[in-house]
Every structure is written in structure tokens, then in C-alpha cells.
Design a protein around this motif. Structure first.
Motif, PDB file in Angstrom:
ATOM      1  N   UNK A  82      46.866 -19.617  11.902  1.00  0.00           N
ATOM      2  CA  UNK A  82      45.508 -19.128  12.121  1.00  0.00           C
ATOM      3  C   UNK A  82      44.752 -20.052  13.072  1.00  0.00           C
ATOM      4  N   UNK A  83      45.485 -20.725  13.953  1.00  0.00           N
ATOM      5  CA  UNK A  83      44.862 -21.645  14.894  1.00  0.00           C
ATOM      6  C   UNK A  83      44.085 -20.873  15.965  1.00  0.00           C
ATOM      7  N   UNK A  84      43.343 -21.621  16.771  1.00  0.00           N
ATOM      8  CA  UNK A  84      42.639 -21.011  17.894  1.00  0.00           C
ATOM      9  C   UNK A  84      43.620 -20.295  18.802  1.00  0.00           C
ATOM     10  N   UNK A  85      44.800 -20.900  18.990  1.00  0.00           N
ATOM     11  CA  UNK A  85      45.899 -20.264  19.722  1.00  0.00           C
ATOM     12  C   UNK A  85      47.042 -20.047  18.734  1.00  0.00           C
ATOM     13  N   UNK A  86      47.091 -18.882  18.088  1.00  0.00           N
ATOM     14  CA  UNK A  86      48.083 -18.635  17.045  1.00  0.00           C
ATOM     15  C   UNK A  86      49.510 -18.588  17.593  1.00  0.00           C
ATOM     16  N   UNK A  87      50.459 -18.947  16.754  1.00  0.00           N
ATOM     17  CA  UNK A  87      51.872 -18.865  17.100  1.00  0.00           C
ATOM     18  C   UNK A  87      52.399 -17.516  16.628  1.00  0.00           C
ATOM     19  N   UNK A 103      59.160 -17.464  20.075  1.00  0.00           N
ATOM     20  CA  UNK A 103      58.208 -18.142  19.181  1.00  0.00           C
ATOM     21  C   UNK A 103      57.263 -18.918  20.090  1.00  0.00           C
ATOM     22  N   UNK A 104      55.977 -18.532  20.106  1.00  0.00           N
ATOM     23  CA  UNK A 104      55.092 -19.048  21.160  1.00  0.00           C
ATOM     24  C   UNK A 104      53.620 -18.997  20.758  1.00  0.00           C
ATOM     25  N   UNK A 105      52.834 -19.905  21.344  1.00  0.00           N
ATOM     26  CA  UNK A 105      51.375 -19.855  21.223  1.00  0.00           C
ATOM     27  C   UNK A 105      50.830 -18.762  22.148  1.00  0.00           C
ATOM     28  N   UNK A 106      49.793 -18.078  21.665  1.00  0.00           N
ATOM     29  CA  UNK A 106      49.127 -17.056  22.475  1.00  0.00           C
ATOM     30  C   UNK A 106      47.629 -17.241  22.382  1.00  0.00           C
ATOM     31  N   UNK A 111      48.521 -11.169  21.177  1.00  0.00           N
ATOM     32  CA  UNK A 111      49.528 -11.680  22.110  1.00  0.00           C
ATOM     33  C   UNK A 111      49.124 -11.452  23.561  1.00  0.00           C
ATOM     34  N   UNK A 112      47.973 -12.010  23.926  1.00  0.00           N
ATOM     35  CA  UNK A 112      47.489 -11.992  25.302  1.00  0.00           C
ATOM     36  C   UNK A 112      47.466 -13.419  25.825  1.00  0.00           C
ATOM     37  N   UNK A 113      47.894 -13.628  27.052  1.00  0.00           N
ATOM     38  CA  UNK A 113      47.932 -14.920  27.721  1.00  0.00           C
ATOM     39  C   UNK A 113      48.842 -15.900  26.977  1.00  0.00           C
ATOM     40  N   UNK A 114      50.135 -15.881  27.289  1.00  0.00           N
ATOM     41  CA  UNK A 114      51.098 -16.750  26.605  1.00  0.00           C
ATOM     42  C   UNK A 114      50.898 -18.223  26.910  1.00  0.00           C
ATOM     43  N   UNK A 206      53.209 -23.165   8.504  1.00  0.00           N
ATOM     44  CA  UNK A 206      53.760 -22.313   9.552  1.00  0.00           C
ATOM     45  C   UNK A 206      55.250 -22.105   9.352  1.00  0.00           C
ATOM     46  N   UNK A 207      55.934 -23.156   8.940  1.00  0.00           N
ATOM     47  CA  UNK A 207      57.375 -23.069   8.714  1.00  0.00           C
ATOM     48  C   UNK A 207      57.700 -22.118   7.574  1.00  0.00           C
TER      49      UNK A 207
END
Length: 219
Positions: A82-87, A103-106, A111-114, A206-207
Motif C-alpha cells: 500500500x505504498x505511494x508506489x505500490x508493487x 513484479x514491479x513498482x507502479x 499499473x500506470x507509469x512503471x 509484502x512477501x
């Protein structure tokens, strides 16, 4: 009408063939977010002819002057933070490469702007899921305290598993503290562990969510 060679989908650069006479045009590209650097000797992609290059991997310009998205999300499995840039966990295609697990921050949960992340093929995601199932890892109250060798000065607490080993690089899951908190770290490393690529570092909560999602994926 420019001659160009695009190697970005193979971790290379976008080369525009030409000398300093293209300077004004390259400045125009820079206003649109693509900064080109001039090389009088060019590179292998330009056959050592004078050329301009950029490694920017934003949106590609299509022949009609509009932009093309450089990725396609085939299936979204959800997000684990639930971060500012969620994974987020996706099954997706980058450029013209085969689809793979990502598996990535967005920028947001849509899922906009990887951002930074790691791409894993089916074999790698299966191996990651299997190793996270093992009792030796998940039988403790705190998952990330199980592997704690404590013998590295760079806050590297040990290898969990090698997901892939090709050439001079391997994709590894390790327990690492990059200075903010110990987490399960998934990224590519050279064999001397002096260089690494971009990846993800997952904290305990997260894990645990990642494990739930991996168990739900039909492979």
C-alpha cells in the motif's frame, strides 16, 4: 527520414545515424523527454558511424507521430503493498518480447507509469514459488529472520535460491538490507556480486502477500 537502429528491447540504446548537423533536431527530441548524446565514433549498432544515442525507454514514437505504449498487461494479479508506489504482480509483455511474470513498482494500483522491478519467466516464477513453500523458510514467525548468516559486511544475509544462471549474470533471491530494512531481494547479479540490475526488495508483509498470489496462479 532519419536512419536509426533501436536496440532498447535488448538492453541497448536507440541510435540515430548522423553527425553534429542533427544537433537542432536532437534538441527538439529532448523537449519531448528523449535526450540524445552524440558519439563521433558511434557504436557497434551504428557500425561505428557518427550517431546519437539514448537509452530512454518511455513511449515510442509511431510513424504517425503519436506515442506507443511499450508494454501490454495481459493479466493483473493484484498488488502486494500500500505504498505511494505500490508493487504489482502482472503477466505482461515488454516491447516485442514473449510474455512473462512481472513484479514491479507502479505509479498507482491501476499499473500506470512503471518503476523498478524484475521480469521472471515461467520456470523462474515456479522456482520462486516452490522455495517459498519450504518449511525451512516459512515455518518461523518472521519469515525473513530464518536466513541470517550475518557474515557479510554489505548487509547481505544470504542466498535463498538462484532462479536462473545464464552467461555472466544470475537471477537471485537473497535476503538483503539496502539501508532501510531487511527484505527478500530479487534481482540479477554478476558472478562476483559487484554489479546488479534493478529489482524489488520485499518486506515481511509484502512477501506474505506475494506467497498468496503465487499460490493462486495456475502455471
Amino acid at each position: 527520414d532519419l536512419s536509426y537502429v533501436d536496440k532498447r528491447d535488448k538492453k541497448g540504446a536507440l541510435w540515430v545515424i548522423g553527425d553534429n548537423s542533427l544537433n537542432d533536431l536532437m534538441q527538439l527530441f529532448e523537449k519531448h523527454g528523449f535526450k540524445f548524446i552524440f558519439s563521433s565514433k558511434g557504436g557497434r549498432a551504428s557500425k561505428n558511424m557518427p550517431a546519437w544515442f539514448t537509452t530512454a525507454k518511455g513511449d515510442r514514437l509511431s510513424p504517425d507521430g503519436t506515442t506507443e505504449q511499450n508494454y501490454e498487461i495481459i493479466k493483473n494479479y493484484g498488488y502486494i503493498s500500500d505504498n505511494t508506489r505500490p508493487i504489482c504482480i502482472n503477466y505482461m509483455r515488454w516491447y516485442n518480447n514473449p510474455p512473462a511474470f512481472d513484479i514491479r513498482e507502479w505509479n498507482n494500483t491501476s499499473c500506470e507509469k512503471p518503476g523498478k522491478g524484475i521480469v521472471l519467466n515461467k520456470e523462474e516464477i515456479l522456482k520462486l514459488r516452490d522455495v517459498l513453500r519450504e518449511d525451512t523458510i516459512f515455518s518461523k514467525d518472521e519469515l525473513l529472520q530464518v536466513i541470517d548468516l550475518g557474515n557479510a559486511s554489505i548487509d547481505d544475509y544470504g542466498l535463498v535460491t538462484v532462479l536462473n544462471d545464464k552467461g555472466n549474470w544470475s537471477t537471485e533471491a537473497r535476503v538483503i538490507d539496502w539501508g532501510y530494512k531487511k527484505g527478500l531481494d530479487i534481482r540479477k547479479w554478476d558472478h562476483k556480486h559487484t554489479k546488479c540490475g534493478k529489482g524489488v526488495n520485499l518486506k515481511q508483509s509484502e512477501l506474505e502477500k506475494l506467497i498468496v498470489i503465487l499460490e493462486s496462479i495456475e502455471l
